[in-house]
Design a protein around this motif. Structure first.
Motif, short mmCIF file in Angstrom:
data_model
loop_
_atom_site.label_atom_id
_atom_site.label_comp_id
_atom_site.label_asym_id
_atom_site.label_seq_id
_atom_site.Cartn_x
_atom_site.Cartn_y
_atom_site.Cartn_z
N VAL A 1 7.73 10.98 -2.96
CA VAL A 1 9.35 10.47 -2.83
C VAL A 1 9.64 10.14 -1.53
N VAL A 2 8.91 10.67 -0.28
CA VAL A 2 9.34 10.14 0.96
C VAL A 2 8.92 8.84 1.20
N ILE B 1 -0.17 22.26 -4.30
CA ILE B 1 -0.29 21.05 -3.52
C ILE B 1 0.19 19.98 -4.43
N ALA B 2 0.31 20.23 -5.88
CA ALA B 2 0.74 18.98 -6.58
C ALA B 2 2.35 18.85 -6.27
N ASP B 3 3.10 19.94 -5.88
CA ASP B 3 4.63 19.78 -5.46
C ASP B 3 4.64 19.16 -4.13
N ALA B 4 3.91 19.42 -3.25
CA ALA B 4 3.87 18.94 -1.65
C ALA B 4 3.37 17.31 -1.97
N VAL C 1 10.95 6.34 -0.81
CA VAL C 1 12.25 6.00 0.24
C VAL C 1 11.84 5.30 1.26
N LEU C 2 10.87 5.54 2.10
CA LEU C 2 10.49 4.50 3.38
C LEU C 2 10.06 3.24 2.73
N ASP C 3 9.57 3.06 1.68
CA ASP C 3 9.20 1.82 1.25
C ASP C 3 10.33 0.98 0.68
N SER C 4 11.29 1.58 0.13
CA SER C 4 12.74 0.78 -0.06
C SER C 4 13.35 0.50 1.11
N LEU C 5 13.15 1.07 2.37
CA LEU C 5 13.93 0.67 3.46
C LEU C 5 13.13 -0.49 4.33
N ARG C 6 11.99 -0.69 3.73
CA ARG C 6 11.49 -1.97 4.51
C ARG C 6 12.16 -3.26 3.76
N PRO C 7 12.25 -4.14 4.97
CA PRO C 7 12.49 -5.30 4.69
C PRO C 7 11.57 -6.13 3.45
N ALA C 8 12.45 -6.74 2.41
CA ALA C 8 11.59 -7.71 1.52
C ALA C 8 10.92 -8.78 2.18
N PRO C 9 9.87 -8.91 1.66
CA PRO C 9 9.07 -10.23 2.26
C PRO C 9 9.79 -11.48 1.91
N GLY D 1 0.90 -1.05 -0.08
CA GLY D 1 -0.04 -0.13 0.15
C GLY D 1 0.74 1.16 0.05
N LEU D 2 2.00 1.27 0.70
CA LEU D 2 2.80 2.48 0.74
C LEU D 2 3.49 2.85 -0.68
N LEU D 3 3.94 1.56 -1.34
CA LEU D 3 4.40 1.99 -2.55
C LEU D 3 3.29 2.65 -3.51
N ALA D 4 2.15 1.97 -3.49
CA ALA D 4 1.12 2.42 -4.40
C ALA D 4 0.75 3.64 -3.96
N LEU D 5 0.60 3.99 -2.96
CA LEU D 5 0.18 5.36 -2.36
C LEU D 5 1.18 6.51 -2.78
N ALA D 6 2.52 5.90 -2.58
CA ALA D 6 3.68 7.22 -3.10
C ALA D 6 3.59 7.30 -4.50
N LEU D 7 3.39 6.19 -5.06
CA LEU D 7 3.41 6.27 -6.92
C LEU D 7 2.06 7.21 -7.25
N GLY D 8 0.97 7.27 -6.49
CA GLY D 8 -0.29 7.63 -6.94
C GLY D 8 -0.09 9.25 -6.60
N LEU D 9 0.60 9.75 -5.67
CA LEU D 9 0.79 10.95 -5.09
C LEU D 9 1.75 11.58 -5.98
N ILE D 10 2.67 11.10 -6.50
CA ILE D 10 3.78 11.55 -7.53
C ILE D 10 2.99 11.80 -8.72
N ALA D 11 2.20 10.75 -9.42
CA ALA D 11 1.62 10.73 -10.41
C ALA D 11 0.59 11.78 -10.51
N GLY D 12 -0.20 11.82 -9.47
CA GLY D 12 -1.21 12.89 -9.36
C GLY D 12 -0.76 14.28 -9.43
N GLY D 13 0.34 14.67 -8.63
CA GLY D 13 1.06 15.78 -8.58
C GLY D 13 1.68 16.12 -10.20
#
Length: 166
Positions: free
Chosen positions: A143-144, A134-137, A147-155, A90-102
């Motif tokens: 992006v944050v 708001i798009a920039d934010a 980064v957080l998703d990339s720091l999570r251990p892989a399943p 969910g975190l990865l999808a949320l992050a990508l959605g925020l970036i794409a929407g912006g």
């Protein structure tokens, strides 16, 4: 909610909030004539038309540069949505959605007006942050999230070991 649906919800919510805030402030108020609007000692609402990308980099004065930036935003948004549809968390999808929407929100501005409407100015004393919207934010928050998703251990893909029988 599945990760891709969460990402799409973030994309559409970001896009709607971004465009509503820009259209409401620019066409629904007298901000252009009465700026800056002081929100407090550290924040103002002002009108800045950004013909570049983040932080005002790569300023484009001609139509070719403008449309190249629109095309880059469109291609990047499509790639982000494809990635989002394959997101396992969910975190990865949320992050990508925020970036794409912006990215889509800013591309709409650039296509419609030739520049992106930025309006939030943060400052303190002699320090001044760039003016953003708001798009920039959402892009920064996305992006944050990446980064957080990339720091999570892989399943783990290995099956759990059974304890030895005694």
């Amino acid at each position: 909610m599945t990760p891709p649906r969460l990402g799409l919800a973030a994309l559409f919510l970001t896009l709607a909030l971004d465009q509503a805030s820009k259209l409401g402030l620019y066409f629904g108020t007298d901000l252009v004539l009465t700026q800056p609007w002081r929100l407090g000692p550290y924040a103002d609402i002002i009108v800045v038309w950004n013909k570049g990308v983040s932080y005002g980099l790569f300023q484009q004065d001609g139509a070719l540069g403008r449309w190249i930036l629109v095309a880059i935003s469109a291609v990047a948004s499509v790639a982000l949505v494809v990635w989002m549809r394959r997101a396992g968390t969910g975190l990865l999808a949320l992050a990508l959605g925020l970036i794409a929407g912006g990215a889509i929100g800013n591309a709409i501005d650039r296509a419609a007006y030739g520049a992106v409407f930025d309006f939030v100015h943060l400052h303190a004393g002699g320090w001044s942050w760039y003016v953003f919207n708001i798009a920039d934010a959402a892009i920064v928050a996305g992006v944050v999230g990446l980064v957080l998703d990339s720091l999570r251990p892989a399943p783990s893909t290995e099956p759990a070991q059974k304890p030895p029988h005694m």
